[in-house]
Design a protein around this motif. Sequence first.
Motif, PDB file in Angstrom:
ATOM      1  N   GLY A   1       5.081   5.338  -2.834  1.00  0.00           N
ATOM      2  CA  GLY A   1       4.071   6.391  -2.857  1.00  0.00           C
ATOM      3  C   GLY A   1       4.534   7.689  -2.233  1.00  0.00           C
ATOM      4  O   GLY A   1       3.715   8.566  -1.970  1.00  0.00           O
ATOM      5  N   LYS A   2       5.818   7.807  -1.977  1.00  0.00           N
ATOM      6  CA  LYS A   2       6.341   9.030  -1.375  1.00  0.00           C
ATOM      7  C   LYS A   2       7.328   9.745  -2.307  1.00  0.00           C
ATOM      8  O   LYS A   2       8.184  10.496  -1.862  1.00  0.00           O
ATOM      9  N   LYS A   3       7.192   9.475  -3.619  1.00  0.00           N
ATOM     10  CA  LYS A   3       7.985  10.123  -4.659  1.00  0.00           C
ATOM     11  C   LYS A   3       9.495   9.910  -4.495  1.00  0.00           C
ATOM     12  O   LYS A   3      10.309  10.750  -4.850  1.00  0.00           O
ATOM     13  N   GLN A   4       9.825   8.739  -3.907  1.00  0.00           N
ATOM     14  CA  GLN A   4      11.224   8.364  -3.824  1.00  0.00           C
ATOM     15  C   GLN A   4      11.629   7.508  -5.021  1.00  0.00           C
ATOM     16  O   GLN A   4      12.786   7.126  -5.157  1.00  0.00           O
ATOM     17  N   LEU A   5      10.658   7.185  -5.882  1.00  0.00           N
ATOM     18  CA  LEU A   5      10.865   6.392  -7.086  1.00  0.00           C
ATOM     19  C   LEU A   5      10.298   7.152  -8.277  1.00  0.00           C
ATOM     20  O   LEU A   5       9.528   8.111  -8.130  1.00  0.00           O
ATOM     21  N   ILE A   6      10.649   6.664  -9.477  1.00  0.00           N
ATOM     22  CA  ILE A   6       9.969   7.209 -10.655  1.00  0.00           C
ATOM     23  C   ILE A   6       8.492   6.874 -10.537  1.00  0.00           C
ATOM     24  O   ILE A   6       8.109   5.871  -9.920  1.00  0.00           O
ATOM     25  N   ALA A   7       7.655   7.713 -11.082  1.00  0.00           N
ATOM     26  CA  ALA A   7       6.209   7.602 -10.881  1.00  0.00           C
ATOM     27  C   ALA A   7       5.668   6.250 -11.293  1.00  0.00           C
ATOM     28  O   ALA A   7       4.779   5.677 -10.633  1.00  0.00           O
ATOM     29  N   GLY A   8       6.194   5.695 -12.391  1.00  0.00           N
ATOM     30  CA  GLY A   8       5.677   4.415 -12.874  1.00  0.00           C
ATOM     31  C   GLY A   8       5.977   3.283 -11.907  1.00  0.00           C
ATOM     32  O   GLY A   8       5.138   2.394 -11.682  1.00  0.00           O
ATOM     33  N   MET A   9       7.167   3.294 -11.304  1.00  0.00           N
ATOM     34  CA  MET A   9       7.497   2.238 -10.342  1.00  0.00           C
ATOM     35  C   MET A   9       6.695   2.431  -9.066  1.00  0.00           C
ATOM     36  O   MET A   9       6.239   1.450  -8.450  1.00  0.00           O
ATOM     37  N   ASP A  10       6.526   3.682  -8.645  1.00  0.00           N
ATOM     38  CA  ASP A  10       5.708   3.952  -7.471  1.00  0.00           C
ATOM     39  C   ASP A  10       4.308   3.374  -7.652  1.00  0.00           C
ATOM     40  O   ASP A  10       3.711   2.814  -6.729  1.00  0.00           O
ATOM     41  N   LYS A  11       3.803   3.506  -8.858  1.00  0.00           N
ATOM     42  CA  LYS A  11       2.458   3.022  -9.156  1.00  0.00           C
ATOM     43  C   LYS A  11       2.426   1.503  -9.281  1.00  0.00           C
ATOM     44  O   LYS A  11       1.495   0.837  -8.803  1.00  0.00           O
ATOM     45  N   ALA A  12       3.458   0.923  -9.907  1.00  0.00           N
ATOM     46  CA  ALA A  12       3.475  -0.517 -10.184  1.00  0.00           C
ATOM     47  C   ALA A  12       3.602  -1.354  -8.924  1.00  0.00           C
ATOM     48  O   ALA A  12       3.092  -2.483  -8.844  1.00  0.00           O
ATOM     49  N   LEU A  13       4.320  -0.837  -7.904  1.00  0.00           N
ATOM     50  CA  LEU A  13       4.546  -1.613  -6.687  1.00  0.00           C
ATOM     51  C   LEU A  13       3.301  -1.727  -5.824  1.00  0.00           C
ATOM     52  O   LEU A  13       3.172  -2.685  -5.051  1.00  0.00           O
TER      53      LEU A  13
ATOM     54  N   LYS B   1       0.848  -1.194   0.000  1.00  0.00           N
ATOM     55  CA  LYS B   1       0.000   0.000   0.000  1.00  0.00           C
ATOM     56  C   LYS B   1       0.885   1.246   0.000  1.00  0.00           C
ATOM     57  O   LYS B   1       2.074   1.177   0.336  1.00  0.00           O
ATOM     58  N   VAL B   2       0.292   2.340  -0.357  1.00  0.00           N
ATOM     59  CA  VAL B   2       1.023   3.605  -0.324  1.00  0.00           C
ATOM     60  C   VAL B   2       1.489   3.872   1.109  1.00  0.00           C
ATOM     61  O   VAL B   2       0.726   3.720   2.061  1.00  0.00           O
ATOM     62  N   GLY B   3       2.753   4.236   1.251  1.00  0.00           N
ATOM     63  CA  GLY B   3       3.331   4.481   2.568  1.00  0.00           C
ATOM     64  C   GLY B   3       4.100   3.298   3.111  1.00  0.00           C
ATOM     65  O   GLY B   3       4.810   3.428   4.112  1.00  0.00           O
ATOM     66  N   ASP B   4       3.972   2.118   2.461  1.00  0.00           N
ATOM     67  CA  ASP B   4       4.725   0.938   2.902  1.00  0.00           C
ATOM     68  C   ASP B   4       6.186   1.059   2.478  1.00  0.00           C
ATOM     69  O   ASP B   4       6.533   1.751   1.527  1.00  0.00           O
ATOM     70  N   TYR B   5       7.002   0.316   3.208  1.00  0.00           N
ATOM     71  CA  TYR B   5       8.419   0.225   2.881  1.00  0.00           C
ATOM     72  C   TYR B   5       8.638  -1.147   2.259  1.00  0.00           C
ATOM     73  O   TYR B   5       8.180  -2.164   2.795  1.00  0.00           O
ATOM     74  N   VAL B   6       9.333  -1.198   1.128  1.00  0.00           N
ATOM     75  CA  VAL B   6       9.507  -2.463   0.413  1.00  0.00           C
ATOM     76  C   VAL B   6      10.983  -2.732   0.167  1.00  0.00           C
ATOM     77  O   VAL B   6      11.817  -1.823   0.111  1.00  0.00           O
ATOM     78  N   ARG B   7      11.252  -4.015   0.046  1.00  0.00           N
ATOM     79  CA  ARG B   7      12.562  -4.497  -0.398  1.00  0.00           C
ATOM     80  C   ARG B   7      12.317  -5.387  -1.607  1.00  0.00           C
ATOM     81  O   ARG B   7      11.524  -6.339  -1.526  1.00  0.00           O
ATOM     82  N   TYR B   8      12.982  -5.094  -2.713  1.00  0.00           N
ATOM     83  CA  TYR B   8      12.753  -5.894  -3.916  1.00  0.00           C
ATOM     84  C   TYR B   8      14.020  -5.961  -4.753  1.00  0.00           C
ATOM     85  O   TYR B   8      14.917  -5.120  -4.648  1.00  0.00           O
ATOM     86  N   HIS B   9      14.062  -6.979  -5.567  1.00  0.00           N
ATOM     87  CA  HIS B   9      15.101  -7.107  -6.581  1.00  0.00           C
ATOM     88  C   HIS B   9      14.499  -6.740  -7.938  1.00  0.00           C
ATOM     89  O   HIS B   9      13.297  -6.936  -8.174  1.00  0.00           O
ATOM     90  N   TYR B  10      15.354  -6.254  -8.806  1.00  0.00           N
ATOM     91  CA  TYR B  10      14.875  -5.905 -10.151  1.00  0.00           C
ATOM     92  C   TYR B  10      16.018  -6.037 -11.156  1.00  0.00           C
ATOM     93  O   TYR B  10      17.198  -6.000 -10.809  1.00  0.00           O
ATOM     94  N   ILE B  11      15.600  -6.227 -12.387  1.00  0.00           N
ATOM     95  CA  ILE B  11      16.502  -6.102 -13.541  1.00  0.00           C
ATOM     96  C   ILE B  11      15.863  -5.081 -14.477  1.00  0.00           C
ATOM     97  O   ILE B  11      14.705  -5.241 -14.896  1.00  0.00           O
ATOM     98  N   GLY B  12      16.584  -4.022 -14.811  1.00  0.00           N
ATOM     99  CA  GLY B  12      16.066  -2.987 -15.692  1.00  0.00           C
ATOM    100  C   GLY B  12      16.641  -3.131 -17.107  1.00  0.00           C
ATOM    101  O   GLY B  12      17.864  -3.224 -17.274  1.00  0.00           O
ATOM    102  N   THR B  13      15.748  -3.179 -18.097  1.00  0.00           N
ATOM    103  CA  THR B  13      16.172  -3.317 -19.505  1.00  0.00           C
ATOM    104  C   THR B  13      15.378  -2.347 -20.376  1.00  0.00           C
ATOM    105  O   THR B  13      14.313  -1.852 -20.000  1.00  0.00           O
TER     106      THR B  13
ATOM    107  N   VAL C   1      12.928   0.958  -0.262  1.00  0.00           N
ATOM    108  CA  VAL C   1      12.390   2.291  -0.447  1.00  0.00           C
ATOM    109  C   VAL C   1      10.945   2.361   0.050  1.00  0.00           C
ATOM    110  O   VAL C   1      10.250   1.331   0.121  1.00  0.00           O
ATOM    111  N   PHE C   2      10.485   3.556   0.418  1.00  0.00           N
ATOM    112  CA  PHE C   2       9.075   3.769   0.704  1.00  0.00           C
ATOM    113  C   PHE C   2       8.311   3.924  -0.616  1.00  0.00           C
ATOM    114  O   PHE C   2       8.827   4.494  -1.582  1.00  0.00           O
TER     115      PHE C   2
END
Length: 572
Positions: A89-101, A55-67, A86-87
């Motif tokens: 929904g707090k604009k610490q990520l690009i908007a698309g990743m914030d939305k996708a998580l 949910k928005v405001g949660d803190y997550v740990r994830y792995h990713y590969i960007g291509t 990263v948290f």
Amino acid sequence: MNAVSDWAARGRKTRAGAEPIHTGEEAGSAAPPVPLDDIIIEKTFEPEVCGRAVKVGDYVRYHYIGTFPDGKKFDSSYDRGSTYNVFVGKKQLIAGMDKALVGMCVNQRSLVKIPPQLAYGKGGYGDIIPADSILHFDVLLLDVWNPEDGVQSTTYLTPPTCVRKVEVSDYVRYHYNGTLLDGTLFDSSHTRLRTYDTYVGIGWLIAGMDQGLLGMCVGERRIITMPPSLGYGENGDGSDIPGQASLVFDVVLLDLHNPRDSIAVTNQVLPEPCPRKSATGDFVRYHYNGSLLDGTFFDSSYSRNHTYDTYVGKGYVIAGMDEALIGVCMGERLTITIPPHLAYGEEGTGSKIPGSAVLVFDVHIIDFHNPSDTTVMTVIHKPEECEKITKNGDFVKYHYNASLMDGSHIDSTHNYGKTYNIVLGANQVVPGMEEGLKDMCVGEKRHLVIPPHLGYGEGADEVPGSAVLVFDVELVEVEEGLPEGYMFIWNDDVSPDLFTEMDVDLDQQVEASEFTNYIMRQVTEGRGRLAPGFDPYRIIDNMFSNQDRNGDGKITESEFRLKADEATHDEL
């Protein structure tokens, strides 16, 4: 936690956040790319159970590969050997990743396609992300928590009974498997084959475990989930637990006590009546089954087919058992729960009893006695007329039923269809029976309780060592004995020509056969009596040997004396 690790901060600065859409120059193609209006999420793996979604405001740990869309990799958390934290929904990520998580589950894997307007847009990101790039991210979510989270406890196995629950300052023994939220095992007490033993609620554990163990019952199984703020925080443990990691412990509670505990006695079954209770200095025989608090068996006297025998109140057994065995009744059954400081303490016994273990004994008191005990005699029946009572030297015939204090049958004369016959005072039975048969009338019945030092002591063929014996006795017949010290007496006056009467062949000496024949004739004709209950010929042989003072096998007139003339012999 509100703070993020230094590594995470650096990661956000250096990490490429989106995958550019290839233009004709980058892709080597004249065809323009298909524009995206919004992110596209393709779930490549979904866990069977989604315990929690981001949910928005949660803190997550994830792995990713960007291509990029052509498959060219521009970034990967795997390459750095650390998750991206990263948290959301707090604009610490690009908007698309914030939305996708948002909405992702732990262990879910998704391919996220992000258009440039939700990534790095027309500015791109340095030399890594060109302008107007569509970015693809292969994302694996490993952890999610919220700063508002507390400890979550879920019991999945409840014992049928729970007499006590964990409280602050209790000492517990438990097994656990410790995993991260994605199921990665980081520790297990099971692999060490040893429980984790600790006080609860006094800061010896991480805060989440201190809270999660409270209220547990012995035998309960519980999942305890805690955020990093109640676990190992920003830095992890430096080894298997990464920073900012949620922790999951699968716990089974095996033992529980408090240093203030004393013994607990339950499940008492008292016999009726209980004429006597054990006291300090008594010697007790009892059977037991011993187990740990979780029911794990460690010992049993039944398996050895032998009671445990000991003095009580003297420090011969563990302190808790010493205390519990005082004040019990013969035949009593009870359950004794003993805390470790009154049992085997921190060290245990090695293989069977672990350190700091609470012990549970199911005990059956078989019997007890004191070294100062005497035979306890109870008259069950006494005939109205009693002309004579038994005394030492009497030949008595009696029936008996013999048993132990718990009722276990030992023997009975009724099984053989005949009485048991002895001479009182001749040490032909145990001392307690000698005492119990004295001053008894024919037809009288008695109940005798004989302590082992007046019975069979350390044991006989069918009698266990140190056993208290119970005899139900009925006196059937008594033949009066001779005065003390005599094996033969005259019923009439003694002949003045006694030696001459014995010397049948008149050779001035009495041989053994002449002596035996003469005495047996006196007995047969009623002029004399031999001591009852003994072999008459052995008595006569003993009498002859006493008269044959030089041991030549003959008695001369100078050797011959009556008992009245010489008090040191038991003969004539």
